[in-house]
Motif scaffolding. Structure first.
Motif, PDB file in Angstrom:
ATOM      1  N   ASP A 213       0.881  -1.165   0.000  1.00 52.26           N
ATOM      2  CA  ASP A 213       0.000   0.000   0.000  1.00 52.26           C
ATOM      3  C   ASP A 213       0.918   1.213   0.000  1.00 52.26           C
ATOM      4  OD1 ASP A 213      -3.133  -0.684   0.874  1.00 52.26           O
ATOM      5  OD2 ASP A 213      -1.678  -2.249   1.360  1.00 52.26           O
ATOM      6  N   VAL A 214       0.803   2.044  -1.041  1.00 50.79           N
ATOM      7  CA  VAL A 214       1.747   3.145  -1.236  1.00 50.79           C
ATOM      8  C   VAL A 214       0.983   4.469  -1.305  1.00 50.79           C
ATOM      9  CG1 VAL A 214       3.562   4.080  -2.718  1.00 50.79           C
ATOM     10  CG2 VAL A 214       3.284   1.602  -2.504  1.00 50.79           C
ATOM     11  N   ALA A 215       1.508   5.478  -0.610  1.00 48.87           N
ATOM     12  CA  ALA A 215       0.859   6.791  -0.546  1.00 48.87           C
ATOM     13  C   ALA A 215       1.496   7.753  -1.547  1.00 48.87           C
ATOM     14  CB  ALA A 215       0.987   7.366   0.860  1.00 48.87           C
ATOM     15  N   PHE A 216       0.647   8.445  -2.337  1.00 51.54           N
ATOM     16  CA  PHE A 216       1.072   9.467  -3.299  1.00 51.54           C
ATOM     17  C   PHE A 216       0.617  10.829  -2.756  1.00 51.54           C
ATOM     18  CE2 PHE A 216       1.332   5.674  -5.659  1.00 51.54           C
ATOM     19  CZ  PHE A 216       1.979   5.871  -6.868  1.00 51.54           C
ATOM     20  N   LEU A 217       1.576  11.734  -2.486  1.00 55.36           N
ATOM     21  CA  LEU A 217       1.271  13.059  -1.931  1.00 55.36           C
ATOM     22  C   LEU A 217       0.568  13.927  -2.963  1.00 55.36           C
ATOM     23  CD1 LEU A 217       1.581  15.204   0.349  1.00 55.36           C
ATOM     24  CD2 LEU A 217       3.803  15.777  -0.687  1.00 55.36           C
ATOM     25  N   GLU A 285      -7.492  -0.769   9.104  1.00 59.33           N
ATOM     26  CA  GLU A 285      -7.040  -1.941   9.854  1.00 59.33           C
ATOM     27  C   GLU A 285      -5.688  -2.427   9.341  1.00 59.33           C
ATOM     28  OE1 GLU A 285      -8.526  -6.485  10.896  1.00 59.33           O
ATOM     29  OE2 GLU A 285      -9.906  -5.073   9.940  1.00 59.33           O
ATOM     30  N   ARG A 286      -5.534  -2.435   7.990  1.00 61.03           N
ATOM     31  CA  ARG A 286      -4.282  -2.873   7.393  1.00 61.03           C
ATOM     32  C   ARG A 286      -3.126  -1.936   7.776  1.00 61.03           C
ATOM     33  NH1 ARG A 286      -6.469  -3.710   2.506  1.00 61.03           N
ATOM     34  NH2 ARG A 286      -5.494  -2.027   1.314  1.00 61.03           N
ATOM     35  N   TYR A 287      -3.416  -0.639   7.906  1.00 65.97           N
ATOM     36  CA  TYR A 287      -2.363   0.344   8.195  1.00 65.97           C
ATOM     37  C   TYR A 287      -2.142   0.516   9.695  1.00 65.97           C
ATOM     38  CZ  TYR A 287      -3.838   1.550   3.420  1.00 65.97           C
ATOM     39  OH  TYR A 287      -4.212   1.505   2.101  1.00 65.97           O
ATOM     40  N   GLY A 288      -3.012  -0.081  10.516  1.00 65.11           N
ATOM     41  CA  GLY A 288      -2.891   0.077  11.971  1.00 65.11           C
ATOM     42  C   GLY A 288      -3.202   1.495  12.411  1.00 65.11           C
ATOM     43  N   LEU A 289      -4.171   2.128  11.755  1.00 64.80           N
ATOM     44  CA  LEU A 289      -4.505   3.529  12.047  1.00 64.80           C
ATOM     45  C   LEU A 289      -5.957   3.675  12.491  1.00 64.80           C
ATOM     46  CD1 LEU A 289      -2.894   5.310   8.932  1.00 64.80           C
ATOM     47  CD2 LEU A 289      -1.992   5.268  11.264  1.00 64.80           C
ATOM     48  N   GLN A 290      -6.204   4.737  13.249  1.00 65.21           N
ATOM     49  CA  GLN A 290      -7.560   5.195  13.532  1.00 65.21           C
ATOM     50  C   GLN A 290      -7.852   6.340  12.576  1.00 65.21           C
ATOM     51  OE1 GLN A 290      -9.599   3.769  15.911  1.00 65.21           O
ATOM     52  NE2 GLN A 290      -7.938   2.270  16.145  1.00 65.21           N
ATOM     53  N   ARG A 401       6.511   6.665   2.433  1.00 59.49           N
ATOM     54  CA  ARG A 401       5.350   6.481   1.543  1.00 59.49           C
ATOM     55  C   ARG A 401       4.797   5.054   1.606  1.00 59.49           C
ATOM     56  NH1 ARG A 401       5.546  11.066   2.075  1.00 59.49           N
ATOM     57  NH2 ARG A 401       5.795  12.705   0.513  1.00 59.49           N
ATOM     58  N   LEU A 402       5.405   4.191   2.405  1.00 55.27           N
ATOM     59  CA  LEU A 402       4.931   2.810   2.522  1.00 55.27           C
ATOM     60  C   LEU A 402       3.917   2.731   3.663  1.00 55.27           C
ATOM     61  CD1 LEU A 402       5.324  -0.146   1.473  1.00 55.27           C
ATOM     62  CD2 LEU A 402       6.975  -0.435   3.356  1.00 55.27           C
ATOM     63  N   MET A 403       2.684   2.351   3.328  1.00 52.94           N
ATOM     64  CA  MET A 403       1.626   2.260   4.328  1.00 52.94           C
ATOM     65  C   MET A 403       1.525   0.854   4.922  1.00 52.94           C
ATOM     66  SD  MET A 403       0.474   5.324   4.378  1.00 52.94           S
ATOM     67  CE  MET A 403      -0.998   5.122   5.382  1.00 52.94           C
ATOM     68  N   ALA A 404       1.749  -0.160   4.092  1.00 53.38           N
ATOM     69  CA  ALA A 404       1.660  -1.550   4.576  1.00 53.38           C
ATOM     70  C   ALA A 404       2.280  -2.470   3.535  1.00 53.38           C
ATOM     71  CB  ALA A 404       0.204  -1.948   4.823  1.00 53.38           C
ATOM     72  N   THR A 405       2.702  -3.633   3.999  1.00 48.20           N
ATOM     73  CA  THR A 405       3.235  -4.632   3.064  1.00 48.20           C
ATOM     74  C   THR A 405       2.960  -6.026   3.608  1.00 48.20           C
ATOM     75  OG1 THR A 405       5.221  -5.422   1.925  1.00 48.20           O
ATOM     76  CG2 THR A 405       5.523  -4.545   4.133  1.00 48.20           C
ATOM     77  N   LYS A 406       2.759  -6.995   2.709  1.00 44.03           N
ATOM     78  CA  LYS A 406       2.424  -8.355   3.137  1.00 44.03           C
ATOM     79  C   LYS A 406       2.720  -9.320   2.001  1.00 44.03           C
ATOM     80  CE  LYS A 406      -1.549 -11.144   4.616  1.00 44.03           C
ATOM     81  NZ  LYS A 406      -3.028 -11.124   4.812  1.00 44.03           N
ATOM     82  N   ASP A 407       3.204 -10.520   2.331  1.00 43.46           N
ATOM     83  CA  ASP A 407       3.436 -11.564   1.325  1.00 43.46           C
ATOM     84  C   ASP A 407       2.155 -12.363   1.098  1.00 43.46           C
ATOM     85  OD1 ASP A 407       6.063 -10.851   1.002  1.00 43.46           O
ATOM     86  OD2 ASP A 407       6.833 -12.355   2.398  1.00 43.46           O
ATOM     87  N   ILE A 408       1.841 -12.624  -0.174  1.00 39.45           N
ATOM     88  CA  ILE A 408       0.675 -13.448  -0.515  1.00 39.45           C
ATOM     89  C   ILE A 408       1.077 -14.439  -1.607  1.00 39.45           C
ATOM     90  CG2 ILE A 408      -0.999 -11.622   0.012  1.00 39.45           C
ATOM     91  CD1 ILE A 408      -1.322 -11.309  -3.100  1.00 39.45           C
TER      92      ILE A 408
END
Length: 948
Positions: A213-217, A285-290, A401-408
């Motif tokens: 999950d990548v954030a673009f400003l 939930e994926r980013y661990g944010l409120q 800029r990295l919000m989350a990462t996971k192997d699938i």
């Protein structure tokens, strides 16, 4: 001692005799038949025998000229052989010209393993041609060993000069109709192949990937605020994307949102995040944010708002914008509802960016053909894209800029040759257009698009099985344009000259195609490789044009064979109705392969399919249904089976298996096939033995004078043949094998032949009674040899040489036998079907008495049958012949209310000649061991039989 006691009455019986052995000894005998067919030119004799008859052409889908034959090859070729033989026997001029696919990457790979990479083009072509020639010789010998009859003297090979030239002429036709164009477009690319791939060459397998999950400003916060109906933004805002291809992030050039989806602006500790409204909870939930939703808006309101590349601050090379474009393919099924767009590496991305004004020259394409980023590419230059994924993730993390990462693990496209992951990669390639548009040259624009024409052609094609229609239609309906160019050496050239400045084709390209075809027809593709631009274009034009080194992909090779092979490079297969085969037959994977490419090219050139019918078969699996593989040790080599059991057993296995699904094979299955073969062979041996002294010209009994059971047997054979031919007409074999085995064991072995033995062995050799039986057996043998010939080819030919060698040199020259049927065939079939049912009841009662130890052979029994009026009439009509039907020494029938049987021990003594028991045995003192019937048959006029 009397003379009778000294006589060996067994020698007086008409005991059967035939040189046709009980044991097939197939591994030893079959190679002799292969040799004999070759020496006698049997295939040409078949052609001579059918000259002038309607043609039937099964066009061979060419196997690839690389490697030893496996059991799947055997299934395919045997099916083709059985069909052409069945059509030949049906009276057609059934041609079979075997073919081979000779160009392409697998052979180049083999040459590179043997001789190293980066060989000069001419050396690669010369070595590839020699290698393919060796492979064909090996495969041809194996196909012949399987009993496949065909024009082995003149097979078609895609590397024949005439076929290479024919392919160029086919290309010209496709170009004339406006279907060919050159374009920059993402195509499947295999790093191991070093070339683009067609849809046909892709298979899906699981792959482990890292999701990001990548954030673009946002670079235009005021525009974004307005899009959400806000006066301004309180903090930095980011569009967040989700991807499984981290390696594409460095080449990002845009973002995509769905115009009709609702998007939310969510306030979090990491800033304001833009994601699809329905995915907010999952994303947080994926980013661990409120977070709290500030506002929502439809995707179309975000169109053309610019965001910074996520590595904007990491390196000057990434200081560019990623504008938002609306696109329907962005969905809210997973991820964030926003798709990041790298137009060089995704077809949808490419189309979206180009539609929004991105020029071809501005598309970033840093990934090289070998899978590495260009050496000068910022941050990741020289790294292989798969190995660079951790570096991309680290760079994004450092840039915040990295919000989350996971192997699938997910389904991913792979090269079907190398079994390795492929990517979409933009490259300048040549395409065949499926929908509206203009080609590079258009002389004869068709009234419909290629997709429309191909779909219409499918509606006019017969499918075996029918579900193949939907499969092929779905593939054609959804396929993209066909990339027909490859960046390799061993293949038919794209004989183009491109202007060095504009990239345009030379204006004389269509003439050059004719010129190239003539050069290739004379000296093969190697001759074209040696040609210079000056020789073709002249001194004035040559400096301004570059000679293309691309080749046509291998599916164009095999897909175009209808155009040249069926049109004349092999004169024998020129069809009466033009370049259209009656049947194409391959494994069901060829819906995306040969069937597919052939359909597209024929639709482009002829406006129709190149085939009237399509037949597909399944894959071979082991006895547990597992796919065969060397690692599992469950492969079955046809060469080994042929050497151990005989190719005939492979043929019978293929014929006995429902090929519409997977075909299971192992030692246990083959053992059952061997048992089935023996039953058929033993039946055949009985027929041959009992007609060995029968000359139809002198001994045949007219139909009306034959005994009733013999006329019934002919009626049954004719009905059986009608059933067989219906199956053959729709290319079905497993029902024929199953029914033939039942016919041999039940109709013949357990009934007709069982009843017949007494009459064949005991009555005078030339009596009407015996000749009537032989007449029926002779017709049944004629018919049966033809029924079995398509699949039990060696056995049928062996039997034919015993049965009727003077009639013709081969069973395959014959046509299906015209079994004579009595005028009252229906009545006979009904009558004897009921008699057989009653006989089964009688046999059960005899068996019950046998278990008590009262009788051994059924001839030791006497039966008294009580039957209801209708059954009584049937049985009574047989008169004294009833006992021959029940194979007992006495048989009586009385009227009653229901069917009942009483079995007792037959009175009297056993006749040494007939083996029947009777009280008249020994009444003639001169022959104390014989019955009156035996004496009549041995020394008198013989007995009279009417029904059985």
């Amino acid at each position: 001692m009397s003379d009778d006691a000294k006589t060996d009455y067994r020698s007086k019986l008409n005991l059967p005799d035939t040189p046709f052995p009980m044991r097939g000894d197939l591994p030893k005998r079959e190679p002799d038949w292969v040799k004999q067919w070759e020496e006698q030119g049997i295939y040409q004799r078949l052609r001579d025998a059918r000259r002038g008859k309607p043609k039937f052409i099964l066009h061979d889908g060419p196997p690839y000229a690389n490697g030893k034959l496996h059991i799947g090859h055997a299934v395919n070729k045997i099916l083709k052989d059985m069909i052409t033989k069945a059509r030949q026997l049906a009276g057609f001029d059934a041609l079979y010209v075997p073919g081979w696919d000779c160009h392409g990457l697998p052979i180049e790979n083999a040459i590179e393993k043997l001789h190293g990479r980066n060989l000069p083009r001419e050396e690669m072509q010369a070595r590839s041609r020699a290698f393919a020639t060796e492979q064909i010789a090996q495969q041809m010998a194996d196909f012949k060993r399987l009993g496949v009859l065909g024009d082995w003297e003149h097979p078609y090979k895609t590397m024949n000069f005439a076929n290479e030239a024919g392919e160029l002429r086919a290309l010209k036709k496709v170009m004339e109709r406006g279907y060919v164009y050159r374009g920059l477009k993402p195509v499947y690319w295999c790093f191991d192949c070093g070339s683009s791939l067609a849809e046909f060459e892709i298979e899906y397998a699981d792959k482990k990937s890292t999701t990001l999950d990548v954030a673009f400003l946002c670079a235009e916060p005021a525009k974004l605020a307005a899009a959400f109906g806000l006066e301004k933004l309180a903090k930095d805002a980011f569009a967040v994307i989700w991807t499984t291809t981290a390696w594409t992030i460095p080449a990002n050039q845009a973002l995509n949102v769905n115009p009709d989806l609702d998007y939310a602006l969510v306030d979090t500790d990491r800033g304001l995040l833009v994601v699809a409204d329905t995915l907010v909870e999952q994303c947080l939930e994926r980013y661990g944010l409120q977070g709290q939703i500030v506002a929502t808006t439809q995707g179309r309101a975000l169109d053309h708002i610019e965001f910074q590349h996520p590595l904007y601050a990491a390196d000057a090379g990434y200081r560019r914008m990623s504008p938002v474009y609306v696109a329907d393919y962005a969905t809210a099924t997973d991820g964030t509802g926003i798709v990041h767009s790298s137009p060089a590496y995704g077809l949808d991305d490419f189309n979206s960016c180009v539609a929004n004004g991105l020029a071809y020259d501005d598309i970033l394409n840093p990934v090289q053909g070998n899978g590495t980023y260009a050496a000068d590419f910022p941050l990741f230059g020289g790294q292989h894209i798969w190995k660079a994924v951790p570096a991309v993730i680290d760079a994004l993390r450092l840039a915040a800029r990295l919000m989350a990462t996971k192997d699938i693990t997910h389904s991913y496209p792979h090269c079907w040759r190398h079994k390795t992951p492929v990517i979409y990669r933009a490259a300048a390639q040549w395409f065949v257009r499926m929908d509206e548009g203009e080609g590079v040259f258009t002389k004869d624009k068709p009234p419909a698009t290629l997709r429309q024409t191909a779909l219409a052609a499918i509606d006019h094609t017969s499918f075996y099985p029918e579900n193949g229609r939907t499969r092929l239609r779905d593939m054609i309906a959804g396929r993209p344009d066909w990339c027909i160019s490859r960046q390799r050496s061993w293949g038919v050239p794209l004989p183009f000259f491109l202007h060095k400045d504009t990239g345009e084709l030379h204006p004389r390209t269509m003439e050059i195609l004719d010129q190239a075809a003539a050069i290739v027809a004379e000296g093969g593709i190697e001759a074209w490789s040696r040609v210079t631009a000056e020789e073709i274009l002249g001194a004035a034009d040559a400096p301004h044009y570059a000679k293309s080194t691309d080749i046509l992909e291998v599916w164009f090779d095999s897909g175009s064979t209808f155009f040249h092979v069926l049109r004349g490079t092999h004169p024998e297969v020129h069809h009466d109705s033009g370049p259209e085969a009656d049947l194409y037959l391959e494994g069901h994977d060829q819906h995306r392969g040969w069937f597919h490419s052939s359909l597209l090219l024929a639709s482009a050139i002829e406006g129709r399919a190149p085939y009237k019918g399509l037949l597909t078969h399944g894959f071979t699996v082991d006895g547990q249904g597992k796919k065969m593989s060397k690692s599992l040790g469950n492969t079955v080599a046809p060469q080994e089976v042929s050497n151990k059991l005989g190719a005939e057993i492979i043929r019978l296995w293929v014929a006995a298996t429902d090929y519409s699904g997977d075909l299971a094979i192992d030692d246990k299955i083959l053992a059952r096939v061997v048992d089935g073969y023996r039953r058929i062979r033993n039946t055949l041996r009985f027929l041959l033995a009992n007609t060995s002294d029968f000359d139809p010209a002198k001994d045949a009994v007219p139909l009306q004078q034959m005994l009733e059971i013999d006329r019934y047997a002919l009626a049954r054979a004719q009905a059986f043949q009608a059933d067989v031919l219906k199956h053959y007409d729709v290319y079905e074999f497993h029902p024929v094998v199953a029914k033939l085995q039942v016919y041999c064991s039940e109709d013949l072995g357990a009934f007709y032949l069982d009843v017949l033995k007494d009459r064949l062995y005991v009555t005078p050799a030339k009596s009407l009674a015996r000749r009537s039986a032989q007449t029926a057996l002779w017709h049944i043998t004629q018919a049966m040899l033809r029924w079995m010939a398509p699949f039990l080819s060696f056995t049928a030919e062996e039997a034919w040489q015993v049965f009727a060698p003077a009639r013709s040199p081969s069973i395959f020259v014959e046509t299906f036998w015209d079994v004579p049927a009595p005028g009252d065939a229906e009545a006979l079939l009904a009558k004897w079907a009921r008699i057989r049912e009653i006989r089964d009841v009688v046999n059960k009662d005899i068996e019950a008495v046998r278990t008590q130890g009262l009788v051994g052979s059924s001839l030791q029994a006497a039966v008294a049958i009580t039957a209801a009026p209708e059954d009584h009439a049937l049985l009574a009509s047989l008169g004294a012949d009833l006992k021959y039907v029940t194979i007992t020494s006495q048989a009586q029938v009385a009227a009653g209310d229901a069917l009942a049987v009483q079995t007792t021990v037959a009175p009297g003594r056993k006749c040494e000649f007939t083996w029947h028991y009777g009280e008249d045995v020994g009444q003639d003192p001169a022959h104390p061991t014989l019955s009156a019937r035996a004496i009549r048959n041995l020394f008198g006029p013989g007995e009279t039989r009417t029904f059985a």
